[in-house]
Scaffold this motif. Structure first.
Motif, PDB file in Angstrom:
ATOM      1  N   LEU A 184      -6.937   3.200 -12.706  1.00 46.57           N
ATOM      2  CA  LEU A 184      -6.283   2.007 -12.189  1.00 46.57           C
ATOM      3  C   LEU A 184      -6.203   2.046 -10.663  1.00 46.57           C
ATOM      4  O   LEU A 184      -6.493   1.056  -9.995  1.00 46.57           O
ATOM      5  N   LEU A 198     -10.768  -3.212  -5.984  1.00 44.69           N
ATOM      6  CA  LEU A 198     -10.456  -4.625  -6.151  1.00 44.69           C
ATOM      7  C   LEU A 198     -10.165  -5.304  -4.822  1.00 44.69           C
ATOM      8  O   LEU A 198     -10.575  -6.420  -4.564  1.00 44.69           O
ATOM      9  N   VAL A 199      -9.424  -4.601  -3.996  1.00 45.43           N
ATOM     10  CA  VAL A 199      -8.990  -5.212  -2.751  1.00 45.43           C
ATOM     11  C   VAL A 199      -9.970  -4.956  -1.619  1.00 45.43           C
ATOM     12  O   VAL A 199      -9.799  -5.435  -0.526  1.00 45.43           O
ATOM     13  N   VAL A 200     -10.984  -4.175  -1.910  1.00 45.06           N
ATOM     14  CA  VAL A 200     -11.976  -3.889  -0.891  1.00 45.06           C
ATOM     15  C   VAL A 200     -13.200  -4.746  -1.180  1.00 45.06           C
ATOM     16  O   VAL A 200     -13.638  -4.824  -2.305  1.00 45.06           O
ATOM     17  N   SER A 201     -13.722  -5.400  -0.176  1.00 47.44           N
ATOM     18  CA  SER A 201     -14.928  -6.175  -0.413  1.00 47.44           C
ATOM     19  C   SER A 201     -16.069  -5.216  -0.701  1.00 47.44           C
ATOM     20  O   SER A 201     -16.010  -4.037  -0.373  1.00 47.44           O
ATOM     21  N   LYS A 216      -9.569   1.412  -9.345  1.00 43.79           N
ATOM     22  CA  LYS A 216      -9.934  -0.003  -9.482  1.00 43.79           C
ATOM     23  C   LYS A 216      -9.183  -0.859  -8.477  1.00 43.79           C
ATOM     24  O   LYS A 216      -9.734  -1.769  -7.882  1.00 43.79           O
ATOM     25  N   LEU A 217      -7.888  -0.537  -8.314  1.00 41.01           N
ATOM     26  CA  LEU A 217      -7.077  -1.293  -7.378  1.00 41.01           C
ATOM     27  C   LEU A 217      -7.671  -1.237  -5.985  1.00 41.01           C
ATOM     28  O   LEU A 217      -7.750  -2.231  -5.284  1.00 41.01           O
ATOM     29  N   ARG A 218      -8.084  -0.036  -5.630  1.00 40.67           N
ATOM     30  CA  ARG A 218      -8.631   0.119  -4.291  1.00 40.67           C
ATOM     31  C   ARG A 218      -9.929  -0.642  -4.149  1.00 40.67           C
ATOM     32  O   ARG A 218     -10.215  -1.230  -3.124  1.00 40.67           O
ATOM     33  N   ARG A 244      -6.596  -4.155   3.501  1.00 40.11           N
ATOM     34  CA  ARG A 244      -6.238  -5.358   2.733  1.00 40.11           C
ATOM     35  C   ARG A 244      -4.870  -5.188   2.087  1.00 40.11           C
ATOM     36  O   ARG A 244      -4.166  -6.151   1.862  1.00 40.11           O
ATOM     37  N   LEU A 245      -4.532  -3.970   1.723  1.00 38.33           N
ATOM     38  CA  LEU A 245      -3.230  -3.726   1.111  1.00 38.33           C
ATOM     39  C   LEU A 245      -2.163  -3.477   2.157  1.00 38.33           C
ATOM     40  O   LEU A 245      -1.033  -3.917   2.025  1.00 38.33           O
ATOM     41  N   ALA A 285       0.833  -1.211   0.000  1.00 39.09           N
ATOM     42  CA  ALA A 285       0.000   0.000   0.000  1.00 39.09           C
ATOM     43  C   ALA A 285       0.865   1.257   0.000  1.00 39.09           C
ATOM     44  O   ALA A 285       0.588   2.212  -0.724  1.00 39.09           O
ATOM     45  N   GLN A 325      -5.321   4.343   4.048  1.00 40.83           N
ATOM     46  CA  GLN A 325      -5.081   3.143   3.231  1.00 40.83           C
ATOM     47  C   GLN A 325      -6.092   2.055   3.509  1.00 40.83           C
ATOM     48  O   GLN A 325      -6.705   2.011   4.573  1.00 40.83           O
ATOM     49  N   ASP A 326      -6.207   1.178   2.532  1.00 36.08           N
ATOM     50  CA  ASP A 326      -7.071   0.028   2.721  1.00 36.08           C
ATOM     51  C   ASP A 326      -6.336  -1.054   3.487  1.00 36.08           C
ATOM     52  O   ASP A 326      -5.219  -1.407   3.149  1.00 36.08           O
ATOM     53  N   LYS A 375     -17.608  -3.422   2.195  1.00 33.69           N
ATOM     54  CA  LYS A 375     -16.650  -2.468   2.745  1.00 33.69           C
ATOM     55  C   LYS A 375     -16.595  -1.211   1.864  1.00 33.69           C
ATOM     56  O   LYS A 375     -16.557  -0.087   2.365  1.00 33.69           O
TER      57      LYS A 375
END
Lengths: 133, 262
Positions: free
Chosen positions: A58, A65-68, A61-63, B205-206, A31, B202-203, A71
């Motif tokens: 991007l 992507l990793v967020v359910s 999307k990345l953020r 998960r990352l 991160a 920040q998230d 959430k």
């Protein structure tokens, strides 16, 4: 100097590693690296055109992507553009409201119905809150 | 997947990937560092500036390929980490202005053109960050443990709602206190830094953090003041036991490398 709210336990770890010591080199989290390499740094157009909009999309999307999904909804789709302080507070209240509504529905329905009124299926205990454990 | 390393020079199949622009960087300083895909790092100079570059195959770094590859998180992570490793190495030895990921030119002449075109603005950036590093500081609020009141079953719906209400009020108070602490920490650190920026939280998960991130900030700190700054971070952590103050660095000045005009 500040009034601490008191009663909040303090000694639990936040990262899986040992407590951080500024001045010592630490492995950067993905991160940390992504937010700098993708979001920061000098922008000079090369010969290969990388649309800046693409990069912005991007990172979004990345953020996501990793967020359910729940959430992400909880945070609001553009949460990173908001004042972090504000977001945190709003998020807490939203979650609170949702839980209250769920609980109310549960009580009124004699516990037979576990869903929430706004069409969002209540997750089986664990993941729904994130905050409450 | 990785194409064999093409000979250095101009080729229709390869491009020059730019990592950073530095001033007075000695090639020997980055001798032991590898670029993306293990490529050799090279310097392209214009007056007192050098661009740190390596050769990349356009089969992976051309427009079409990049668009596709950037969507691939594991590809992206590899490139992002290599990009960062190179910039870290350079920043240890010379004033360094990191470039954003995936800046690719066809050849060295094109790289020099960019240095010429942006010379003044790049010089300004390098002046600003000269002798400084970026420090990342985050403030995290612990995830709350369930209150004892929640362990006993509520006696009625009204009782339940009453409890929830008082819990909500308590939590709102906690959030407010955390916000105030984050402001205090930021103000204190910013006053000891040459510049500062707040970044989005920040998230988890990352980043792998637990709890709620109420401050994610970057500070531009003169290297000779780094120790004092680290001490300040530690001191603020001790002063505010209700939150965790997490300081990391030094970073290359990513968050402070911006051209004046775009």
């Amino acid at each position: 100097m500040t009034e601490s709210p008191g009663g909040v336990p303090t000694s639990r770890p936040y990262y899986s590693g040992p407590p951080s010591q500024p001045g010592r080199t630490q492995p950067a989290t993905l991160a940390d690296i992504l937010e700098r390499v993708l979001d920061k740094g000098i922008i000079i157009a090369g010969d290969i055109r990388v649309n800046l909009l693409d990069i912005e999309l991007l990172t979004i999307k990345l953020r996501l992507l990793v967020v359910s999904v729940d959430k992400a909804e909880e945070m609001g789709i553009d949460w990173w553009r908001h004042d972090p302080m504000l977001t945190v507070r709003e998020r807490g209240l939203d979650e609170e409201n949702r839980q209250l509504r769920e609980r109310l529905a549960e009580l009124e329905g004699g516990g037979s119905e576990d869903g929430s009124s706004d069409g969002q299926p209540a997750k089986e205990s664990g993941r729904a809150g994130g905050r409450s454990r | 997947m990785t194409a064999p390393q093409p000979p250095v020079g101009v080729s229709a199949d390869t491009g020059r990937y730019l990592y950073a622009v530095c001033r007075g960087l000695d090639a020997a300083a980055v001798d032991s560092v590898q670029g993306i895909d293990g490529a050799t790092l090279e310097l392209v100079d214009h007056r007192d500036l050098v661009a740190l570059v390596s050769t990349v195959p356009l089969s992976s770094y051309g427009e079409e390929a990049l668009r596709r590859n950037l969507e691939d998180l594991s590809w992206l992570e590899t490139v992002v980490r290599a990009h960062d490793t190179v910039i870290h190495a350079a920043a240890r030895h010379a004033p360094t202005a990191p470039l954003r990921l995936a800046t690719v030119c066809f050849d060295d002449a094109a790289v020099r053109d960019r240095l010429r075109e942006w010379y003044v603005a790049l010089t300004d950036v390098l002046d600003r960050v000269d002798g400084c590093s970026e420090w990342s500081v985050k403030v995290l609020v612990p995830t709350e443990a369930p209150e004892p009141s929640e362990t006993a079953a509520p006696t009625s719906g009204a009782d339940y709602l009453r409890r929830k209400k008082s819990d909500a009020a308590r939590r709102a108070g906690t959030a407010e206190a955390a916000t105030a602490t984050a402001h205090l920490v930021h103000d204190s650190l910013a006053s000891h830094a040459r510049d500062s920026r707040q970044l989005p939280p920040q998230d988890p998960r990352l980043s792998g953090h637990e709890g709620t991130m109420v401050l994610n900030a970057a500070y531009l700190v003169p290297d000779d003041a780094a120790e004092a700054f680290a001490g300040l971070v530690a001191g603020l952590g001790a002063e505010h036991p209700d939150v965790v103050v997490d300081g990391r660095g030094p970073w290359p000045p990513y968050s402070f490398a911006m051209l004046e005009q775009r």
